[in-house]
Motif scaffolding. Structure first.
Motif, PDB file in Angstrom:
ATOM      1  N   LEU A 319       0.822  -1.224   0.000  1.00  0.00           N
ATOM      2  CA  LEU A 319       0.000   0.000   0.000  1.00  0.00           C
ATOM      3  C   LEU A 319       0.852   1.268   0.000  1.00  0.00           C
ATOM      4  O   LEU A 319       0.492   2.252  -0.645  1.00  0.00           O
ATOM      5  N   ALA A 320       1.998   1.254   0.701  1.00  0.00           N
ATOM      6  CA  ALA A 320       2.834   2.463   0.747  1.00  0.00           C
ATOM      7  C   ALA A 320       3.386   2.767  -0.657  1.00  0.00           C
ATOM      8  O   ALA A 320       3.349   3.909  -1.121  1.00  0.00           O
ATOM      9  N   ALA A 321       3.839   1.732  -1.330  1.00  0.00           N
ATOM     10  CA  ALA A 321       4.386   1.942  -2.685  1.00  0.00           C
ATOM     11  C   ALA A 321       3.278   2.420  -3.622  1.00  0.00           C
ATOM     12  O   ALA A 321       3.473   3.306  -4.449  1.00  0.00           O
ATOM     13  N   ASN A 322       2.065   1.863  -3.453  1.00  0.00           N
ATOM     14  CA  ASN A 322       0.949   2.304  -4.304  1.00  0.00           C
ATOM     15  C   ASN A 322       0.617   3.767  -4.019  1.00  0.00           C
ATOM     16  O   ASN A 322       0.380   4.556  -4.937  1.00  0.00           O
ATOM     17  N   ALA A 323       0.652   4.113  -2.734  1.00  0.00           N
ATOM     18  CA  ALA A 323       0.352   5.503  -2.364  1.00  0.00           C
ATOM     19  C   ALA A 323       1.359   6.453  -3.004  1.00  0.00           C
ATOM     20  O   ALA A 323       0.994   7.508  -3.532  1.00  0.00           O
ATOM     21  N   GLU A 324       2.617   6.047  -3.000  1.00  0.00           N
ATOM     22  CA  GLU A 324       3.679   6.885  -3.608  1.00  0.00           C
ATOM     23  C   GLU A 324       3.415   7.049  -5.101  1.00  0.00           C
ATOM     24  O   GLU A 324       3.363   8.158  -5.628  1.00  0.00           O
ATOM     25  N   ARG A 325       3.179   5.930  -5.777  1.00  0.00           N
ATOM     26  CA  ARG A 325       3.048   5.964  -7.238  1.00  0.00           C
ATOM     27  C   ARG A 325       1.769   6.694  -7.655  1.00  0.00           C
ATOM     28  O   ARG A 325       1.775   7.631  -8.441  1.00  0.00           O
TER      29      ARG A 325
END
Ligand SMILES: Cc1ncc(COP(=O)(O)O)c(/C=N/[C@@H]2CCCCNC2=O)c1O
Length: 439
Positions: A319-325
């Motif tokens: 989820l953190a990587a998705n939030a960043e992207r």
């Protein structure tokens, strides 16, 4: 009509106390699926707020529903203050694993960001013997007496700050109200005169200021503040309630600032929509005394079952990587919109904590709150839900589920663009938004 008078909205108006409302549109919710809320009558509305933050997994998350249903079946050991329960202990173990910090630490569970900050404030005062606190103008640490008294948001003017509180300006790189150096100079001056540092128990800070205007602090400011606090034995409390747990692209927002907090406060997203908060802090503080911060259902197995699913999803669903992207795509798209709309003065944020500051294109001044409210109202009519923040009520805040997709970003941008055009064209009346001018 009978249908209207029996609607959820009409019934709500007849029974729900206004003191507990912060309503930015007429949206009455009967369900949710994915990243969409289901309005009474069946219309789906893209949720760009995650219900002010908690719904980071979106809605109808199968794992969350199953874990909570399972915990509800037995409810054995519902009170953590009276008995240990597996879900609370396992969640605490996982929280300690994912939260950087040195020395032996302990976890306290609560129901809300408000009670967690309230607890942190009280136990820090008791354990350190120091009764002053530092926080920031614009900060929102909660709406209980204690957490209100150390907050600096305009909503807190319903009550008085606690005696001895030092409220500092939060440097805003866009408005350039105060530079980081000016704030630090003001702090040094206060330390040398009216706020003796050895009397200060802790500083409470948001690593990205949310309700105060979605403000990303100038690089290095919070680290410099922490260094000053360390010199005087002042604890650093980072309030991750709104922007923590993956929302800014890192697990903890404070990681962007190179902070090493003494105490970390979690809430909102931790429960994925169930009432759950946590304070993670040093054993010598958190073990101050038994029966010091009791709440009968805090840490109950149902809410902590949800918490375990949230932390597992954070890791396993990236989820953190998705939030960043997806957050970067969203901010890029909003900046592109700014080329067509002079009302967009600034787009800022980290990951899926995004703010759009609205200005008068000629003067640069904040737009009046009624204009902000009209944009939110019109966007609701067009199919997207979000809120406004900021001490002048001119910042659109986007804190969607961390499961938001790039396709949904495209949909959101189309709605925001159309809402801006319609409001600027005068298609939303003052009367329509009068009930939704909240703060
Ligand atoms: C950084 C931060 N710390 C603590 C809180 C209080 O959390 P609770 O409202 O769960 O008690 C909050 C709550 N913020 C408000 C809640 C009221 C509605 C407006 N939007 C918020 O996010 C917060 O943002």
């Amino acid at each position: 009509s009978t249908a209207e008078s029996s609607s959820l909205r009409a019934r709500d108006a007849r029974v729900i106390a206004n003191i507990g409302r912060l309503r930015f549109s007429p949206l009455a919710v009967v369900g949710g699926v994915g990243n969409r809320l289901i309005e009474e009558g069946g219309r789906q509305v893209l949720d760009l707020s995650a219900s002010c933050g908690p719904a980071i997994l979106g809605y109808s998350h199968a794992g969350l529903a199953a874990a909570v249903a399972d915990a509800c079946k037995s409810m054995a050991g519902a009170s953590l203050l009276a008995y240990p329960n597996e879900n609370a202990v396992a969640l605490a173990e996982e929280l300690l694993r994912i939260t950087p910090g040195s020395g032996e630490r302990r976890v306290w569970f609560g129901h809300s960001g408000s009670d967690a900050n309230d607890c942190a404030m009280r136990v820090l005062q008791a354990a350190t013997g120091r009764s002053r606190f530092i926080s920031f103008i614009g900060s929102y640490h909660g709406n209980l007496s204690g957490s209100m008294s150390i907050s600096g948001h305009t909503a807190m003017t319903h009550s008085l700050p606690r005696a001895g509180l030092l409220l500092l300006p939060y440097p805003d790189p866009y408005r350039n109200n105060f530079t980081a150096d000016e704030v630090l100079k003001l702090l040094d001056y206060q330390f040398a005169t009216t706020c003796p540092p050895h009397q200060v128990a802790a500083v409470f800070l948001e690593p990205l200021m949310s309700d105060g205007g979605l403000i990303v602090p100038p690089p290095g400011f919070l680290k410099a503040l922490q260094d000053r606090c360390r010199k005087h034995g002042i604890r650093v409390v980072v309030d991750e309630v709104k922007v923590g747990l993956g929302r800014t692209g890192k697990i903890h927002c404070f990681e962007h600032e190179g902070l090493e907090p003494d105490v970390v406060v979690f809430g909102k997203a931790l429960g994925g929509g169930l009432p759950l908060s946590a304070v993670v802090g040093p054993k010598e503080i958190m073990d101050h005394a038994p029966a010091f911060a009791l709440q009968t259902t805090a840490g109950n197995p149902v809410a902590t079952a949800a918490g375990r699913v949230v932390l597992r999803a954070l890791k396993e669903e990236g989820l953190a990587a998705n939030a960043e992207r997806v957050g970067n795509a969203f901010m890029h798209g909003l900046r592109a919109l700014g080329k067509d709309h002079s009302i967009i003065g600034n787009v800022r944020g980290r990951g899926l904590a995004v703010g759009v500051e609205l200005i008068d294109g000629n003067t640069g001044e904040p737009v009046p709150v009624v204009t902000t409210a009209k944009i939110i109202y019109r966007a609701y009519q067009l199919g997207a839900a979000f809120v406004y923040v900021g001490l002048r009520g001119n910042v659109l805040e986007f804190t969607p589920p961390l499961t938001l997709t790039e396709a949904e970003v495209g949909e959101a941008l189309g709605i925001i663009d159309q809402a801006l055009r319609d409001v600027i064209a005068g298609r939303v009346s003052d009367a329509e938004v009068a009930p939704f001018m909240m703060w």
